[in-house]
Design an enzyme around this catalytic site. Structure first.
Site, PDB file in Angstrom:
ATOM      1  N   HIS A  32       0.741  -1.298   0.048  1.00  0.00           N
ATOM      2  CA  HIS A  32       0.051   0.108  -0.059  1.00  0.00           C
ATOM      3  C   HIS A  32       0.818   1.339  -0.101  1.00  0.00           C
ATOM      4  CE1 HIS A  32       0.797   0.846   4.322  1.00  0.00           C
ATOM      5  NE2 HIS A  32       0.667  -0.457   4.555  1.00  0.00           N
ATOM      6  N   CYS A  55       3.427  -5.039   6.661  1.00  0.00           N
ATOM      7  CA  CYS A  55       2.933  -4.576   5.132  1.00  0.00           C
ATOM      8  C   CYS A  55       3.954  -4.186   4.355  1.00  0.00           C
ATOM      9  CB  CYS A  55       1.775  -3.577   5.144  1.00  0.00           C
ATOM     10  SG  CYS A  55       0.319  -4.219   5.816  1.00  0.00           S
TER      11      CYS A  55
END
Length: 476
Positions: free
Chosen positions: A396, A415
């Site tokens: 992201h 992440c």
């Protein structure tokens, strides 16, 4: 950062704290949210009826008996009939006057209470829930007894506060005959009684439905498997028949094999990534196929999807760089920041399973909390987010970290972060570019991470199994 839910969710269910717009899966395809591709019934206790919570209601003398406890008087219809012989004598000739007197006497003993039992006596196919009711007008109920005719087992029920209505406390059994006896009195104490018997309907055959991804008509990346999630557990002995009900072909000619991850999930894929540009057709034919004892399929439909260009991106957590390879050529190298030492990123091959222009990530949802119980982070507008696992691994955009971390340090909660701007409105950022140039089904492979290889069932990540392991999970 990584947002992991307390328990691994099916790949297409709605995650907490994320805005979702879904549509009902009447067509058997998974509920969807633009732009991502997603997927998608008692024991009856015996008890006496209680009037006003204190007086037990029971029928006297069994079903259909009279309940006033009085002997028939000479003025009653029964007594009047028994006082005459079957063949009138010369002095006993019936007359209109004597008959009228008998009728009038009988009328004096007729109760104003009228009992209605639903379903009507002799009916069949009654519903097992909500169909049975005993009501009275012109009086109050004093006794209601309901039993199964074959065993005599009593059915518990409840009386309304005004003693006008009685209903069973729970559901009835299918394909069972019941008998009901009810008694009531009117305002003058005159009794009334009624009986009925009826049978309930046979059980509706239970069914199973499979919700699948990708969707019909979609274009996906080369790593996209077909994933089918069932709303009913498929029994071990029935998995082969259910799997045979799925027919898949590809213009690439690749062999496609299924793998059961659980009793509710069947994935199918070829041995290697799909051939770019190929067209895949899948037919689901489960009409009449047993999925578990008494549970059968009803679906019969055909769907298809296309494989787009090949894109595999390799994230090297040691060099903090991601290399994007399309159709065999490197098209971009992007600085990244992966999971920090305490929250390392999973190693292995992961497939992009959903895309969100913006999503919220809250550490409290996965146990990352401060002393006050609040999340270590709570970012409501994470831009350009693409899910890589069910447990919460994303690649992201990141606008809150200093630009210097990208390409130099791993600082997230698991992440893979790419440099971005708040709001994600700049199409020239690395995160915006990667988002715009990625398809559902593209592969993101993480290498050199100190973490373990991601579980194949955690997302659409069966590529982390060898072909022999994959085939071993087939039921056919």
């Amino acid at each position: 950062m990584e947002r992991k839910k307390p328990a691994v969710r099916p790949w297409g269910t709605t995650a907490a704290l994320e805005s979702r717009v879904t549509t009902p899966p009447e067509n058997g395809s998974a509920p969807t949210k633009h732009p991502r591709i997603t997927r998608r019934r008692t024991a009856i206790a015996a008890a006496a009826v209680v009037v006003g919570g204190a007086v037990a209601l029971t029928a006297c003398g069994g079903i259909g008996s009279h309940t006033d406890g009085k002997a028939a008087s000479s003025s009653s219809p029964t007594a009047a009939a028994s006082a005459t012989t079957s063949t009138p004598g010369p002095t006993q000739t019936p007359s209109a006057t004597s008959q009228a007197g008998a009728d009038a006497a009988a009328a004096k003993h007729t109760s104003a209470a009228k009992i209605t039992i639903t379903p009507r006596s002799g009916s069949t196919g009654a519903k097992v829930s909500g169909a049975v009711k005993v009501t009275v007008s012109g009086g109050t109920l004093t006794s209601v007894t309901m039993k199964t005719k074959d065993t005599g087992k009593a059915v518990a029920g409840k009386l309304s506060a005004d003693k006008k209505t009685w209903t069973p406390s729970g559901s009835l059994a299918h394909s069972t005959e019941y008998a009901v006896a009810a008694a009531a009195v009117d305002g003058k104490g005159q009794p009334a009684a009624a009986t009925a018997s009826f049978a309930t309907a046979a059980p509706t055959p239970a069914t199973f439905t499979g919700y699948y991804t990708p969707e019909n008509g979609s274009v996906v990346g080369v790593g996209m498997p077909v994933s089918i999630n069932f709303d009913h557990a498929i029994a071990q002995k029935d998995r082969a028949a259910v799997q045979r009900g799925v027919t898949m072909t590809s213009t690439s000619g690749q062999q496609i094999v299924g793998h059961w991850f659980s009793s509710k999930r069947l994935d199918l894929r070829p041995q290697t990534y799909w051939v770019p540009g190929s067209h895949v057709t899948m037919t689901l034919n489960w009409k009449g196929v047993e999925g578990a004892p008494g549970v059968h399929g009803t679906q019969h439909k055909t769907v298809s999807f296309d494989i787009g260009r090949s894109q595999v991106s390799t994230v090297d957590t040691a060099t903090h760089m991601m290399t994007v390879v399309r159709d065999g050529q490197v098209i971009r190298t992007i600085p990244i920041s992966a999971g920090g030492p305490d929250h390392t990123t999973y190693d292995g091959k992961m497939v992009i399973e959903e895309k969100d222009q913006t999503t919220r990530m809250n550490g409290a949802t996965v146990g990352f909390t401060d002393d006050d119980g609040k999340g270590e982070y709570d970012i409501p507008d994470v831009p350009h987010a693409m899910r890589l696992s069910n447990s919460g691994t994303f690649i992201h955009g990141n606008y809150w970290s200093d630009p210097s971390v990208f390409g130099n340090a791993n600082t997230s909660h698991g992440c893979i972060g790419l440099e971005d701007l708040k709001g994600g409105g700049d199409p020239t950022t690395d995160a915006a570019w990667f988002y715009d140039n990625s398809l559902i089904g593209d592969v993101v492979q993480v290498v050199n991470s100190p973490d373990k290889v991601i579980q194949p069932s955690n997302g659409l990540n069966g590529w982390n199994m060898t072909w022999s392991q994959w085939v071993a999970g087939s039921a056919v």
